[in-house]
Motif scaffolding. Structure first.
Motif, mmCIF file in Angstrom:
data_model
loop_
_atom_site.group_PDB
_atom_site.id
_atom_site.type_symbol
_atom_site.label_atom_id
_atom_site.label_comp_id
_atom_site.label_asym_id
_atom_site.label_seq_id
_atom_site.Cartn_x
_atom_site.Cartn_y
_atom_site.Cartn_z
ATOM 1 N N ILE A 276 -51.361 33.522 -11.489
ATOM 2 C CA ILE A 276 -50.724 33.995 -10.336
ATOM 3 C C ILE A 276 -51.150 33.453 -8.924
ATOM 4 C CG2 ILE A 276 -49.943 36.146 -9.073
ATOM 5 C CD1 ILE A 276 -49.934 37.533 -11.882
ATOM 6 N N VAL A 277 -52.507 33.756 -8.795
ATOM 7 C CA VAL A 277 -53.019 33.095 -7.419
ATOM 8 C C VAL A 277 -52.882 31.654 -7.051
ATOM 9 C CG1 VAL A 277 -55.379 32.996 -6.075
ATOM 10 C CG2 VAL A 277 -54.668 35.056 -7.496
ATOM 11 N N VAL A 278 -53.156 30.842 -8.217
ATOM 12 C CA VAL A 278 -52.940 29.455 -7.723
ATOM 13 C C VAL A 278 -51.388 28.943 -7.768
ATOM 14 C CG1 VAL A 278 -55.314 28.957 -8.873
ATOM 15 C CG2 VAL A 278 -53.235 28.751 -10.400
ATOM 16 N N ALA A 279 -50.540 29.709 -8.548
ATOM 17 C CA ALA A 279 -49.353 29.139 -8.508
ATOM 18 C C ALA A 279 -48.157 30.012 -7.505
ATOM 19 C CB ALA A 279 -48.717 29.671 -10.000
ATOM 20 N N PHE A 280 -48.766 30.893 -6.976
ATOM 21 C CA PHE A 280 -47.903 31.638 -5.934
ATOM 22 C C PHE A 280 -47.555 30.729 -4.703
ATOM 23 C CE2 PHE A 280 -47.477 34.188 -1.956
ATOM 24 C CZ PHE A 280 -46.684 35.066 -2.183
ATOM 25 N N PRO A 281 -48.617 30.038 -4.028
ATOM 26 C CA PRO A 281 -48.201 29.193 -3.003
ATOM 27 C C PRO A 281 -47.097 28.241 -3.230
ATOM 28 C CG PRO A 281 -50.584 29.183 -3.313
ATOM 29 C CD PRO A 281 -49.977 29.941 -4.533
ATOM 30 N N LEU A 282 -47.042 27.653 -4.527
ATOM 31 C CA LEU A 282 -45.707 26.749 -4.628
ATOM 32 C C LEU A 282 -44.593 27.401 -4.589
ATOM 33 C CD1 LEU A 282 -47.456 24.795 -7.548
ATOM 34 C CD2 LEU A 282 -46.836 23.919 -5.259
ATOM 35 N N MET A 283 -44.398 28.627 -5.144
ATOM 36 C CA MET A 283 -43.259 29.459 -5.376
ATOM 37 C C MET A 283 -42.989 29.976 -3.641
ATOM 38 S SD MET A 283 -40.842 30.451 -7.208
ATOM 39 C CE MET A 283 -39.440 30.765 -6.323
#
Length: 216
Positions: A97-104
């Protein structure tokens, strides 16, 4: 052998699905909110939301340990129930979640910024409230970019390694995702499994990146 091979694959998919559900919802809402607001400190807040994208994964893992470790406030809350987040598959979900959130978040923010304001203003003039404008006008107009953000977030979560290894560990059948399994296979010299996991990772990543390009 086949069970040992597929276990990290299924776990990675499960972790990525759980992570992308959270990132899709929260990233979309955050992107919508940030696209329509102007306030002091906005750039600083956007930087904070985006920083996991550029931080070394080990730094992300360390910060998660600090936040959820046994000595932290959150860790002590879980400890009161004889539970721990660390070294569970939920730790792998949180890492993703932490590493993917910025992309979303970035995809959603750009999507809502690109929506024609004349259309949304016309909906408001016709009597639509803000939530109705959001769900019935902005979401349909931004859906392709939002879907692209979901796909990229899933792929990023699937490939997460450093933070997952530090925060969730390497427990076969419990927290061992495909990237961690590849690392362990390389260290132990199990080249057959290593290349099979590499092949699976390439196929899955190619498929989702192809989907992302089709949505643009």
């Amino acid at each position: 052998m086949m069970q040992d091979f597929w276990s990290p694959v299924f776990l990675s998919i499960k972790v990525s699905v759980m992570a992308v559900i959270f990132t899709a919802i929260c990233g979309t809402l955050a992107g919508k909110w940030m696209s329509g607001k102007s306030f002091k400190g906005k750039i600083a807040l956007e930087t904070i939301l985006m920083i996991p994208l550029v931080l070394p994964p080990t730094v992300v893992g360390l910060m998660l340990i600090v936040v959820f470790g046994s000595q932290s406030f959150i860790g002590k809350m879980f400890g009161a129930f004889q539970q721990s987040v660390m070294f569970t598959w939920w730790a792998a979900v949180i890492s993703s979640i932490v590493v993917a959130f910025p992309l979303m978040f970035q995809s959603a923010r750009q999507a809502f910024l690109s929506v024609d304001r004349d259309i949304t203003n016309a909906a408001r003039v016709d009597g639509a409230g803000e939530w109705k404008v959001f769900w019935m006008v902005e979401i349909p107009l931004a859906i392709r970019q939002l879907a692209s953000g979901v796909v990229l977030s899933f792929t990023r979560g699937f490939g997460e390694f450093g933070a997952t290894l530090m925060f969730a560990g390497n427990i076969p059948g419990k927290t061992q995702t495909v990237p961690v399994a590849i690392y362990v296979a390389y260290e132990t010299g199990d080249m057959q499994k290593l290349w099979l996991w590499v092949a699976v990772s390439i196929i899955i990543s190619f498929f989702f990146l192809w989907m992302s390009s089709r949505l643009k």
